[in-house]
Design a protein around this motif. Structure first.
Motif, PDB file in Angstrom:
ATOM      1  N   GLU A   1       0.819  -1.217   0.000  1.00 27.65           N
ATOM      2  CA  GLU A   1       0.000   0.000   0.000  1.00 27.65           C
ATOM      3  C   GLU A   1       0.853   1.267   0.000  1.00 27.65           C
ATOM      4  N   LEU A   2       2.147   1.155  -0.209  1.00 25.88           N
ATOM      5  CA  LEU A   2       3.023   2.333  -0.189  1.00 25.88           C
ATOM      6  C   LEU A   2       2.595   3.371  -1.220  1.00 25.88           C
ATOM      7  N   HIS A   3       2.186   2.895  -2.396  1.00 23.62           N
ATOM      8  CA  HIS A   3       1.803   3.825  -3.465  1.00 23.62           C
ATOM      9  C   HIS A   3       0.610   4.701  -3.078  1.00 23.62           C
ATOM     10  N   GLU A   4      -0.261   4.182  -2.206  1.00 26.09           N
ATOM     11  CA  GLU A   4      -1.436   4.959  -1.806  1.00 26.09           C
ATOM     12  C   GLU A   4      -1.030   6.176  -0.982  1.00 26.09           C
ATOM     13  N   VAL A   5      -0.037   5.999  -0.125  1.00 31.32           N
ATOM     14  CA  VAL A   5       0.456   7.124   0.671  1.00 31.32           C
ATOM     15  C   VAL A   5       1.244   8.087  -0.209  1.00 31.32           C
ATOM     16  N   ALA A   6       2.149   7.548  -1.027  1.00 29.86           N
ATOM     17  CA  ALA A   6       2.961   8.401  -1.901  1.00 29.86           C
ATOM     18  C   ALA A   6       2.100   9.186  -2.871  1.00 29.86           C
ATOM     19  N   GLY A   7       0.985   8.597  -3.296  1.00 27.87           N
ATOM     20  CA  GLY A   7       0.095   9.239  -4.249  1.00 27.87           C
ATOM     21  C   GLY A   7      -1.050  10.005  -3.639  1.00 27.87           C
ATOM     22  N   HIS A   8      -0.954  10.323  -2.340  1.00 30.71           N
ATOM     23  CA  HIS A   8      -1.933  11.192  -1.673  1.00 30.71           C
ATOM     24  C   HIS A   8      -3.336  10.591  -1.594  1.00 30.71           C
ATOM     25  N   ARG A   9      -3.452   9.260  -1.598  1.00 26.79           N
ATOM     26  CA  ARG A   9      -4.785   8.675  -1.456  1.00 26.79           C
ATOM     27  C   ARG A   9      -5.122   8.458   0.018  1.00 26.79           C
TER      28      ARG A   9
ATOM     29  N   PRO B   1      -0.410   8.669   5.882  1.00 32.88           N
ATOM     30  CA  PRO B   1       0.754   7.821   6.173  1.00 32.88           C
ATOM     31  C   PRO B   1       0.532   6.742   7.224  1.00 32.88           C
ATOM     32  N   ASP B   2      -0.205   7.059   8.294  1.00 36.29           N
ATOM     33  CA  ASP B   2      -0.368   6.059   9.349  1.00 36.29           C
ATOM     34  C   ASP B   2      -1.243   4.887   8.922  1.00 36.29           C
ATOM     35  N   ALA B   3      -1.869   4.984   7.743  1.00 38.33           N
ATOM     36  CA  ALA B   3      -2.727   3.891   7.267  1.00 38.33           C
ATOM     37  C   ALA B   3      -1.935   2.663   6.885  1.00 38.33           C
ATOM     38  N   ILE B   4      -0.629   2.794   6.671  1.00 42.86           N
ATOM     39  CA  ILE B   4       0.169   1.642   6.238  1.00 42.86           C
ATOM     40  C   ILE B   4       1.097   1.136   7.339  1.00 42.86           C
ATOM     41  N   GLN B   5       0.866   1.580   8.549  1.00 41.02           N
ATOM     42  CA  GLN B   5       1.682   1.138   9.684  1.00 41.02           C
ATOM     43  C   GLN B   5       0.852   0.314  10.662  1.00 41.02           C
ATOM     44  N   ILE B   6       1.439  -0.789  11.138  1.00 45.79           N
ATOM     45  CA  ILE B   6       0.833  -1.559  12.224  1.00 45.79           C
ATOM     46  C   ILE B   6       1.907  -1.770  13.271  1.00 45.79           C
ATOM     47  N   ASP B   7       1.658  -1.329  14.477  1.00 48.35           N
ATOM     48  CA  ASP B   7       2.626  -1.473  15.572  1.00 48.35           C
ATOM     49  C   ASP B   7       2.914  -2.957  15.810  1.00 48.35           C
ATOM     50  N   LEU B   8       4.177  -3.331  15.770  1.00 47.45           N
ATOM     51  CA  LEU B   8       4.546  -4.734  15.988  1.00 47.45           C
ATOM     52  C   LEU B   8       4.152  -5.213  17.376  1.00 47.45           C
ATOM     53  N   ARG B   9       4.186  -4.322  18.341  1.00 41.31           N
ATOM     54  CA  ARG B   9       3.784  -4.707  19.702  1.00 41.31           C
ATOM     55  C   ARG B   9       2.293  -5.017  19.758  1.00 41.31           C
ATOM     56  N   THR B  10       1.522  -4.322  18.921  1.00 39.03           N
ATOM     57  CA  THR B  10       0.095  -4.619  18.836  1.00 39.03           C
ATOM     58  C   THR B  10      -0.131  -5.988  18.206  1.00 39.03           C
ATOM     59  N   ILE B  11       0.615  -6.284  17.143  1.00 41.24           N
ATOM     60  CA  ILE B  11       0.462  -7.567  16.459  1.00 41.24           C
ATOM     61  C   ILE B  11       0.736  -8.728  17.402  1.00 41.24           C
ATOM     62  N   PHE B  12       1.763  -8.596  18.249  1.00 40.79           N
ATOM     63  CA  PHE B  12       2.166  -9.707  19.108  1.00 40.79           C
ATOM     64  C   PHE B  12       1.753  -9.522  20.569  1.00 40.79           C
ATOM     65  N   ALA B  13       0.846  -8.591  20.829  1.00 41.75           N
ATOM     66  CA  ALA B  13       0.355  -8.378  22.195  1.00 41.75           C
ATOM     67  C   ALA B  13      -0.298  -9.645  22.722  1.00 41.75           C
ATOM     68  N   GLY B  14       0.033 -10.016  23.943  1.00 43.18           N
ATOM     69  CA  GLY B  14      -0.554 -11.206  24.557  1.00 43.18           C
ATOM     70  C   GLY B  14      -0.043 -12.498  23.965  1.00 43.18           C
TER      71      GLY B  14
ATOM     72  N   THR C   1      12.819   6.339  -4.467  1.00 41.51           N
ATOM     73  CA  THR C   1      12.453   4.924  -4.426  1.00 41.51           C
ATOM     74  C   THR C   1      11.149   4.775  -3.656  1.00 41.51           C
ATOM     75  N   LEU C   2      10.561   3.600  -3.751  1.00 39.27           N
ATOM     76  CA  LEU C   2       9.291   3.342  -3.056  1.00 39.27           C
ATOM     77  C   LEU C   2       9.388   1.961  -2.413  1.00 39.27           C
ATOM     78  N   TRP C   3      10.254   1.889  -1.394  1.00 40.91           N
ATOM     79  CA  TRP C   3      10.510   0.596  -0.792  1.00 40.91           C
ATOM     80  C   TRP C   3      10.474   0.635   0.732  1.00 40.91           C
ATOM     81  N   SER C   4       9.898   1.709   1.284  1.00 37.44           N
ATOM     82  CA  SER C   4       9.766   1.807   2.734  1.00 37.44           C
ATOM     83  C   SER C   4       8.741   2.882   3.064  1.00 37.44           C
ATOM     84  N   TYR C   5       8.330   2.894   4.300  1.00 41.25           N
ATOM     85  CA  TYR C   5       7.401   3.921   4.781  1.00 41.25           C
ATOM     86  C   TYR C   5       8.006   5.310   4.581  1.00 41.25           C
ATOM     87  N   GLU C   6       9.285   5.438   4.906  1.00 45.09           N
ATOM     88  CA  GLU C   6       9.954   6.739   4.776  1.00 45.09           C
ATOM     89  C   GLU C   6      10.004   7.184   3.315  1.00 45.09           C
ATOM     90  N   ASP C   7      10.227   6.223   2.407  1.00 42.22           N
ATOM     91  CA  ASP C   7      10.216   6.551   0.979  1.00 42.22           C
ATOM     92  C   ASP C   7       8.867   7.136   0.563  1.00 42.22           C
TER      93      ASP C   7
END
Length: 592
Positions: free
Chosen positions: A49-57, A60-73, A127-133
């Motif tokens: 989904e990187l292109h959606e953020v780069a292309g203003h759709r 930015p926070d829509a493509i991030q999931i906290d790893l601690r949330t994923i593995f909570a509990g 480039t378009l290979w990371s959140y920062e990109d």
């Protein structure tokens, strides 16, 4: 007491998350094993989904999931750290802060963008290979429109409004599609004539999207390009990039300040320095169990893995990353538990590529869709993945970001779901609906519903006509024939215990009326009063005037209690408390 087995996962991408999830399932009841996932970032990035953020759709926070949330509990400890050295012989990972020892290691570090050594690409292309990109490119694109809006020199303005995406694979096609849509609202926002905007997709070969075999689908993509105003240059190899533009093999020089490189990926620079036996493209050779050839306790997963079987070469796609992470985890479990190891099987469900928010093409094992249906297939695949990764919480967040918080009508449904009005406009309706339910309940008490049977086994419609008499003229019930199953329920369940059911009905009307008046849990009150209205209607106990209760109940469901209601105070506190509970963290049963 024996030392615990230490399993380390290096990388929190698709492969690392899949490995961590599976290892948790295997060892969740085994206290002799510890699992740690290390990543230099605290979040998992939705790379597709990187292109959606780069292309203003999307934001930015829509493509991030906290790893601690994923593995909570779960039995996976998440550590944010940057590993500087890997000692495979000594079984340890080293950072500037700490040394991490391991018995088993999963290397799932992800790949890097590949410029193929073309002059100037590394220095001058995005480039378009990371959140920062994605965030960097997003800001740059908007800046070009800002500068063009105040630039009087036509040649300079043309350069600012020229955007080029190199690569006709998934990354390049999806990115250029987003730019094709974004130009419309950015041009309006900054007062730029969109006819001045030029967008290129540059492909060195005669064909884009080589993964898709159907020429008709390729033709549909190219047709979509034309509708979005995108110029496709095929057989156009880029040979040099500069600060002011780029040169093609045929000698053309195109002036631009925005060159996006999406033409390929390569093995991670970090992995390439580990000295492991390499195969095609420098990717690490593994056996059928995803073990490296030199170390049986070191496993590979994801893009850096070189594996080939009868089904072909392991592709650098999300499904392959997840499956290789799953295989690595299963076989670590097999080694520790001394069970039979699992041979990796490649099984991919197809490919999808979007060209903007409203159009896509997909080929899922021969089942092909184009346009709206292909977009929905892509959304459904994302639904499935996000639900597996972090359940209802992330799924609801995705739906909100893709449909309800979307701007500039850039979703497959346009802006219909995103149109919203302030909740305070619902305040009068909410209060009136609450008062009317309260009056209904109080009137029933006065009529003796708490002490005398009013519901009895008979023809429900005839009975209802007696209840709704007005003067000497009976009001006609909304339905003239009660459904058989409802009549059966009245005769056999409700009528024998009429006063009990009547009492429950009266108290529900009063309670939900008070909840609506006070704006407390209006989501629940709105749903329940709508259900009650349907139930009353089906029993033939009301005339057509009850319909407004039904539609008013639907209207107040969506957060009306947050305006001058108790929900404004109660829900934030309740959400905060609930998200901290072990059940909510482990089951993801909460909303952001």
């Amino acid at each position: 007491m024996a030392e615990k087995k230490q399993i380390l996962i290096l990388g929190g991408g698709y492969a690392g998350v899949a490995a961590g999830k599976k290892l948790h399932k295997i060892f969740k009841n085994d206290d002799s094993v510890e699992i740690t996932l290390i990543d230099k970032k605290p979040y998992h990035t939705l790379m597709t989904e990187l292109h959606e953020v780069a292309g203003h759709r999307t934001e930015p926070d829509a493509i991030q999931i906290d790893l601690r949330t994923i593995f909570a509990g779960r039995k996976v400890k998440v550590v944010t750290d940057s590993i500087t050295n890997v000692d495979l012989e000594g079984k340890k990972l080293v950072s500037d802060k700490k040394t991490y020892k391991f018995d088993y290691l999963v290397l799932a570090c992800g790949s890097d963008s590949n410029s193929f050594g073309i002059e100037g690409v590394d220095e001058h292309a995005f480039t378009l290979w990371s959140y920062e990109d994605a965030v960097k490119l997003r800001a740059h694109v908007e800046k070009m429109f800002q500068l063009a809006a105040i630039e009087e020199d036509e040649a300079v303005r043309k350069q600012l409004l020229t955007f080029a995406v190199v690569g006709g694979g998934f990354t390049g096609v999806e990115m250029v599609g987003e730019l094709g849509e974004a130009k419309d609202h950015l041009a309006v926002k900054y007062g730029v004539d969109k006819k001045e905007v030029t967008i290129y997709n540059i492909e060195a070969t005669p064909r884009i999207l080589n993964t898709l075999k159907d020429e008709k689908q390729i033709a549909k993509v190219e047709n979509r390009y034309k509708k979005l105003g995108i110029e496709l240059l095929k057989n156009a190899a880029l040979v040099k990039a500069t600060e002011d533009g780029f040169e093609l093999k045929d000698g053309r020089f195109i002036k631009t300040k925005t060159l996006v490189w999406g033409a390929g990926i390569k093995v991670s620079n970090f992995i390439g320095k580990l000295g492991l036996e390499a195969g095609r493209g420098g990717r690490v050779l593994v056996n059928k169990y995803m073990q490296t050839l030199k170390y049986e306790n070191v496993f590979m997963a994801g893009d850096n893995t070189h594996y080939e079987d009868k089904d072909g070469f392991l592709p650098q796609i999300v499904e392959a990353a997840e499956q290789s992470g799953h295989t690595a985890a299963v076989n670590i479990g097999a080694l520790i538990n001394k069970t039979e190891m699992h041979e990796h099987k490649q099984n991919y469900h197809g490919f999808m590529v979007s060209i903007g928010s409203k159009y896509a093409v997909s080929d899922n094992n021969g089942l092909k869709f184009n346009g709206f249906f292909a977009v929905m297939v892509k959304h459904m695949v994302n639904f499935y993945y996000l639900f597996l990764v972090s359940g209802l919480a992330q799924l609801s967040e995705y739906v909100m970001n893709e449909f309800f918080r979307i701007k500039n009508r850039r979703s497959v449904f346009g802006g219909h779901f995103a149109k919203a009005s302030p909740n305070f406009w619902m305040l009068p309706l909410r209060m009136f609906l609450g008062v009317m339910w309260l009056i209904e309940g109080i009137n029933k008490i006065d009529e003796g519903w708490l002490v005398e049977a009013k519901m009895y086994a008979s023809d429900a419609v005839t009975q209802a006509s007696e209840w709704v008499e007005e003067g000497t003229t009976a009001v006609k019930p909304l339905i003239e024939t009660v459904p058989g199953v409802v009549q059966w329920g009245i005769d056999n369940i409700i009528a024998p215990h009429a006063v009990l059911f009547q009492t429950g009905m009266v108290f529900m009307e009063i309670i939900f009326g008070l909840m609506l008046i006070g704006g407390l849990f209006t989501f629940i009150a709105g749903i329940m009063t709508t259900i009650m209205t349907v139930g009353i209607t089906l029993t033939g106990m009301s005339d057509a005037s009850i319909l407004w209760f039904f539609f008013a109940g639907i209207a107040v469901i969506g957060g009306s209690g947050s305006a001058f209601g108790m929900d404004y105070y109660v829900l934030p506190w309740l959400k905060k408390w609930w998200k901290k509970t072990p059940l909510a963290r482990k089951s993801y049963l909460y909303f952001h």
